[in-house]
Design a protein around this motif. Structure first.
Motif, mmCIF file in Angstrom:
data_model
loop_
_atom_site.group_PDB
_atom_site.id
_atom_site.type_symbol
_atom_site.label_atom_id
_atom_site.label_comp_id
_atom_site.label_asym_id
_atom_site.label_seq_id
_atom_site.Cartn_x
_atom_site.Cartn_y
_atom_site.Cartn_z
ATOM 1 N N ILE A 21 8.471 -5.935 -14.271
ATOM 2 C CA ILE A 21 8.426 -7.403 -14.926
ATOM 3 C C ILE A 21 7.366 -7.397 -16.095
ATOM 4 O O ILE A 21 6.271 -6.974 -16.014
ATOM 5 C CB ILE A 21 7.685 -8.334 -13.870
ATOM 6 N N SER A 23 6.678 -10.377 -17.941
ATOM 7 C CA SER A 23 5.961 -11.526 -18.216
ATOM 8 C C SER A 23 6.010 -12.490 -16.921
ATOM 9 O O SER A 23 7.181 -12.356 -16.331
ATOM 10 C CB SER A 23 6.311 -12.258 -19.182
ATOM 11 N N ALA A 24 5.370 -13.486 -16.634
ATOM 12 C CA ALA A 24 5.608 -14.522 -15.765
ATOM 13 C C ALA A 24 5.076 -15.733 -16.175
ATOM 14 O O ALA A 24 4.163 -15.857 -16.972
ATOM 15 C CB ALA A 24 4.958 -14.326 -14.423
ATOM 16 N N SER A 39 5.947 -24.012 -9.839
ATOM 17 C CA SER A 39 6.899 -23.013 -9.819
ATOM 18 C C SER A 39 6.232 -21.538 -10.632
ATOM 19 O O SER A 39 5.543 -21.608 -11.315
ATOM 20 C CB SER A 39 7.984 -23.327 -10.632
ATOM 21 N N GLU A 41 8.084 -18.101 -12.549
ATOM 22 C CA GLU A 41 9.245 -17.458 -13.077
ATOM 23 C C GLU A 41 8.761 -16.222 -13.761
ATOM 24 O O GLU A 41 8.068 -16.106 -14.462
ATOM 25 C CB GLU A 41 9.861 -18.561 -14.046
ATOM 26 N N ALA A 42 9.321 -15.105 -13.095
ATOM 27 C CA ALA A 42 9.096 -13.763 -13.465
ATOM 28 C C ALA A 42 10.116 -13.476 -14.400
ATOM 29 O O ALA A 42 11.529 -13.854 -14.573
ATOM 30 C CB ALA A 42 9.136 -12.813 -12.477
ATOM 31 N N ARG A 43 9.968 -12.595 -15.632
ATOM 32 C CA ARG A 43 11.100 -12.235 -16.636
ATOM 33 C C ARG A 43 10.780 -10.765 -16.847
ATOM 34 O O ARG A 43 9.604 -10.095 -16.671
ATOM 35 C CB ARG A 43 10.776 -12.858 -17.647
ATOM 36 N N GLU A 46 13.782 -11.128 -21.913
ATOM 37 C CA GLU A 46 14.156 -12.465 -21.595
ATOM 38 C C GLU A 46 14.774 -12.928 -20.479
ATOM 39 O O GLU A 46 15.214 -14.079 -20.305
ATOM 40 C CB GLU A 46 15.137 -12.889 -23.097
ATOM 41 N N THR A 47 15.008 -12.101 -19.599
ATOM 42 C CA THR A 47 15.841 -12.473 -18.436
ATOM 43 C C THR A 47 14.745 -12.893 -17.467
ATOM 44 O O THR A 47 14.024 -12.058 -16.919
ATOM 45 C CB THR A 47 16.720 -11.205 -18.144
ATOM 46 N N THR A 48 15.492 -13.854 -16.711
ATOM 47 C CA THR A 48 14.651 -14.454 -15.302
ATOM 48 C C THR A 48 15.077 -13.477 -14.190
ATOM 49 O O THR A 48 16.414 -13.434 -14.195
ATOM 50 C CB THR A 48 14.775 -15.773 -15.239
ATOM 51 N N GLN A 50 14.126 -12.323 -10.114
ATOM 52 C CA GLN A 50 13.283 -12.803 -8.932
ATOM 53 C C GLN A 50 11.759 -12.049 -8.536
ATOM 54 O O GLN A 50 11.829 -11.042 -9.296
ATOM 55 C CB GLN A 50 13.727 -12.313 -7.479
ATOM 56 N N THR A 103 0.724 -24.748 -18.207
ATOM 57 C CA THR A 103 1.527 -23.589 -17.685
ATOM 58 C C THR A 103 0.376 -22.373 -17.857
ATOM 59 O O THR A 103 -0.463 -22.458 -18.822
ATOM 60 C CB THR A 103 2.661 -23.145 -18.543
#
Length: 131
Positions: A21, A23-24, A39, A41-43, A46-48, A50, A103
């Motif tokens: 991962i 970034s989050a 929430s 969100e892990a990335r 640029e793709t999210t 799990q 955030t």
């Protein structure tokens, strides 16, 4: 930031890095004396993706910042706890009255956590007129 927070941040970043991962983003919101993480969100780039379902060992500190114990918890809970620690340190009472929202951006490559904080407040204007 106390020693426990520094070590906990490193543990979270190392766990994210091991999972690939990059970034989050953690979204939080609070008002009316309550606040919560909305929430995480892990990335990968640029793709999210799990967030890994894994447990890590986090340190607890007493009010003096001295490490007092360790406890195992899921990664998502560890990230939430770290964010709550940062909120308390930077903006204690962030959930009181009109509250705040924002955030946290975790960037694994440089180990940074950036807080984007928005404080809500009520405003009033008083006018007196005599005729």
């Amino acid at each position: 930031m106390d020693e426990a927070d520094l070590r906990n941040k490193a543990t979270v970043m190392n766990t994210l890095a091991a999972a690939g991962i990059t970034s989050a983003v953690v979204v939080f919101d609070g008002y009316g004396d309550e606040g919560q993480v909305e929430s995480i969100e892990a990335r990968v780039g640029e793709t999210t993706v799990q967030l890994p379902v894994t447990s890590i060992v986090m340190l607890d500190a007493d009010e003096n910042g001295t490490t007092s114990s360790e406890r195992e918890m899921p990664l998502n809970e560890a990230i939430e706890n770290l964010c709550y620690e940062y909120l308390e340190e930077a903006h204690g009472g962030w959930e009181v009255n009109d509250g705040a929202y924002g955030t946290f951006a975790f960037t694994v490559a440089d180990g940074s956590v950036v807080l984007d904080f928005n404080l809500r407040f009520s405003d009033s204007e008083n006018y007196e007129h005599r005729f």
